[in-house]
Design a protein around this motif. Sequence first.
Motif, PDB file in Angstrom:
ATOM      1  N   ASP A   1       0.942  -1.130   0.009  1.00  0.00           N
ATOM      2  CA  ASP A   1      -0.004  -0.060   0.015  1.00  0.00           C
ATOM      3  C   ASP A   1       0.711   1.268  -0.231  1.00  0.00           C
ATOM      4  N   PHE A   2       1.082   1.729  -1.006  1.00  0.00           N
ATOM      5  CA  PHE A   2       2.045   2.967  -1.413  1.00  0.00           C
ATOM      6  C   PHE A   2       1.122   4.211  -0.889  1.00  0.00           C
ATOM      7  N   ILE A   3       1.555   5.092  -0.066  1.00  0.00           N
ATOM      8  CA  ILE A   3       0.751   6.299   0.195  1.00  0.00           C
ATOM      9  C   ILE A   3       1.021   7.237  -0.667  1.00  0.00           C
ATOM     10  N   MET A   4      -0.044   7.608  -1.553  1.00  0.00           N
ATOM     11  CA  MET A   4       0.285   8.782  -2.449  1.00  0.00           C
ATOM     12  C   MET A   4      -0.014  10.007  -1.768  1.00  0.00           C
ATOM     13  N   ASP A   5       0.587  11.020  -2.456  1.00  0.00           N
ATOM     14  CA  ASP A   5       0.488  12.363  -2.022  1.00  0.00           C
ATOM     15  C   ASP A   5       0.056  13.137  -3.474  1.00  0.00           C
ATOM     16  N   PHE A   6      -1.322  13.473  -3.562  1.00  0.00           N
ATOM     17  CA  PHE A   6      -1.964  13.970  -4.570  1.00  0.00           C
ATOM     18  C   PHE A   6      -1.958  15.658  -4.479  1.00  0.00           C
ATOM     19  N   ASP A   7      -1.659  16.155  -5.718  1.00  0.00           N
ATOM     20  CA  ASP A   7      -1.954  17.627  -5.771  1.00  0.00           C
ATOM     21  C   ASP A   7      -3.392  17.893  -6.041  1.00  0.00           C
ATOM     22  N   LEU A   8      -3.806  18.546  -5.220  1.00  0.00           N
ATOM     23  CA  LEU A   8      -5.578  18.690  -5.189  1.00  0.00           C
ATOM     24  C   LEU A   8      -5.788  20.148  -5.474  1.00  0.00           C
TER      25      LEU A   8
ATOM     26  N   GLN B   1     -15.713   2.358   4.063  1.00  0.00           N
ATOM     27  CA  GLN B   1     -15.953   2.464   5.295  1.00  0.00           C
ATOM     28  C   GLN B   1     -14.790   2.151   6.247  1.00  0.00           C
ATOM     29  N   LYS B   2     -14.534   0.513   5.904  1.00  0.00           N
ATOM     30  CA  LYS B   2     -13.547   0.221   6.893  1.00  0.00           C
ATOM     31  C   LYS B   2     -12.251   0.978   6.729  1.00  0.00           C
ATOM     32  N   MET B   3     -11.850   1.398   5.779  1.00  0.00           N
ATOM     33  CA  MET B   3     -10.778   2.204   5.308  1.00  0.00           C
ATOM     34  C   MET B   3     -10.626   3.665   5.996  1.00  0.00           C
TER      35      MET B   3
ATOM     36  N   PRO C   1     -10.913  15.035   8.073  1.00  0.00           N
ATOM     37  CA  PRO C   1      -9.509  14.612   8.342  1.00  0.00           C
ATOM     38  C   PRO C   1      -9.265  13.378   7.366  1.00  0.00           C
ATOM     39  N   VAL C   2     -10.365  12.849   6.460  1.00  0.00           N
ATOM     40  CA  VAL C   2     -10.097  11.706   5.620  1.00  0.00           C
ATOM     41  C   VAL C   2     -10.538  12.159   4.133  1.00  0.00           C
ATOM     42  N   THR C   3      -9.689  12.238   3.267  1.00  0.00           N
ATOM     43  CA  THR C   3      -9.737  12.465   1.949  1.00  0.00           C
ATOM     44  C   THR C   3     -10.066  11.365   0.911  1.00  0.00           C
ATOM     45  N   ILE C   4     -10.992  11.057   0.399  1.00  0.00           N
ATOM     46  CA  ILE C   4     -11.294  10.115  -0.649  1.00  0.00           C
ATOM     47  C   ILE C   4     -10.965  10.999  -2.083  1.00  0.00           C
ATOM     48  N   VAL C   5     -10.089  10.221  -2.904  1.00  0.00           N
ATOM     49  CA  VAL C   5      -9.663  11.141  -4.074  1.00  0.00           C
ATOM     50  C   VAL C   5     -10.300   9.823  -5.225  1.00  0.00           C
ATOM     51  N   GLU C   6     -11.147  10.500  -6.009  1.00  0.00           N
ATOM     52  CA  GLU C   6     -11.946   9.643  -7.026  1.00  0.00           C
ATOM     53  C   GLU C   6     -11.110   9.856  -8.370  1.00  0.00           C
TER      54      GLU C   6
ATOM     55  N   LYS D   1      -4.172   5.903   0.183  1.00  0.00           N
ATOM     56  CA  LYS D   1      -4.132   4.657   0.054  1.00  0.00           C
ATOM     57  C   LYS D   1      -5.191   3.982  -0.978  1.00  0.00           C
ATOM     58  N   MET D   2      -4.941   3.174  -2.102  1.00  0.00           N
ATOM     59  CA  MET D   2      -5.662   2.540  -3.092  1.00  0.00           C
ATOM     60  C   MET D   2      -6.656   1.697  -2.493  1.00  0.00           C
ATOM     61  N   VAL D   3      -7.837   1.971  -2.743  1.00  0.00           N
ATOM     62  CA  VAL D   3      -8.923   1.257  -2.199  1.00  0.00           C
ATOM     63  C   VAL D   3      -9.103  -0.123  -3.175  1.00  0.00           C
ATOM     64  N   ARG D   4      -9.124  -1.161  -2.579  1.00  0.00           N
ATOM     65  CA  ARG D   4      -9.245  -2.667  -3.368  1.00  0.00           C
ATOM     66  C   ARG D   4     -10.616  -2.991  -3.169  1.00  0.00           C
ATOM     67  N   ASP D   5     -11.299  -2.781  -2.173  1.00  0.00           N
ATOM     68  CA  ASP D   5     -12.938  -3.154  -1.935  1.00  0.00           C
ATOM     69  C   ASP D   5     -13.613  -1.825  -2.031  1.00  0.00           C
TER      70      ASP D   5
END
Length: 283
Positions: free
Chosen positions: A108-115, A270-272, A127-132, A259-263
């Motif tokens: 699980d590589f933690i990516m730092d995206f330019d938003l 929600q688990k992530m 506190p939690v960011t979902i990037v789609e 972190k990339m979502v696999r499920d």
Amino acid sequence: MKNSHASILTMILVLVFAVPHVFAEVEWKIDTTFSLSETPLDTAASSNGKWIFILTDAGKINIYTVQGAHRETIDVGTDVDKIRTGSDPNIIYLQSRKKKTVEVLVLDFIMDFDLTGSPVKGPVDAPVTIVEFSDFQCAYCSRMTGQIDQILKNNPKTVKVVYKHFPLSSHHYAVKAAMASMAANEDGKFWDFHDQLFKNYNHLNDQKVEEIAQSLKFDKDEFNKRRNNPKLLEQIKRDYRQGIEAGVRGTPTLFVNGKMVRDRSVKGVQKMIDSALKKQKKP
């Protein structure tokens, strides 16, 4: 007839062997040297060309960038004697002759995206960011919109969603749809446009986009001028490049705090989210 065939074969052989050999000169250099404190046993590279994995006799895998910067060390045990990679850049296969096993190591590589400039839904300081990463002509992405809305509803104060464009080459109107959505974003109507595009994902064209713009009270001429702005295309290209660098292969692809979502189910995401929140609470 036999003599004729033999003559033809002889001519072919003469032509083949009469062609002069072409010799290519090979220039080479040592591009990068990885200095280790342990003996290397095996090496592999990720399929996206970003990472080099080096297995050592101490039972560790050292992860390096292709430029030679060390990023992580993973202890896999001294029974592992070979490593292999496949099409997924986040998976390493661990082979052990002693145990007669092949284990699948998921990274699980933690990516730092330019938003910068990307549309956001939810509390800006969440506190939690979902990037789609998504495509407006993608059927699976269209279905994901309902799940994203449910996730935001379940986490009204702790989660925000950031939309990134990843138009697939097989979807011929995806880039134009993305540009239209970003033109709407300039008036704060990205998400309204987003919803309408996905409702019509399977028959998008200029006429449908103009109908959506009209329903949202955009001036037709001004909107058409705005959606053809080359700057919007540049932003979409930046999003796409970020996706490629992060290992995105298709749409939709989600990341939770990098972190990339696999499920991708509501339960899986929600688990992530819960895991990310728990990490932030630790002292």
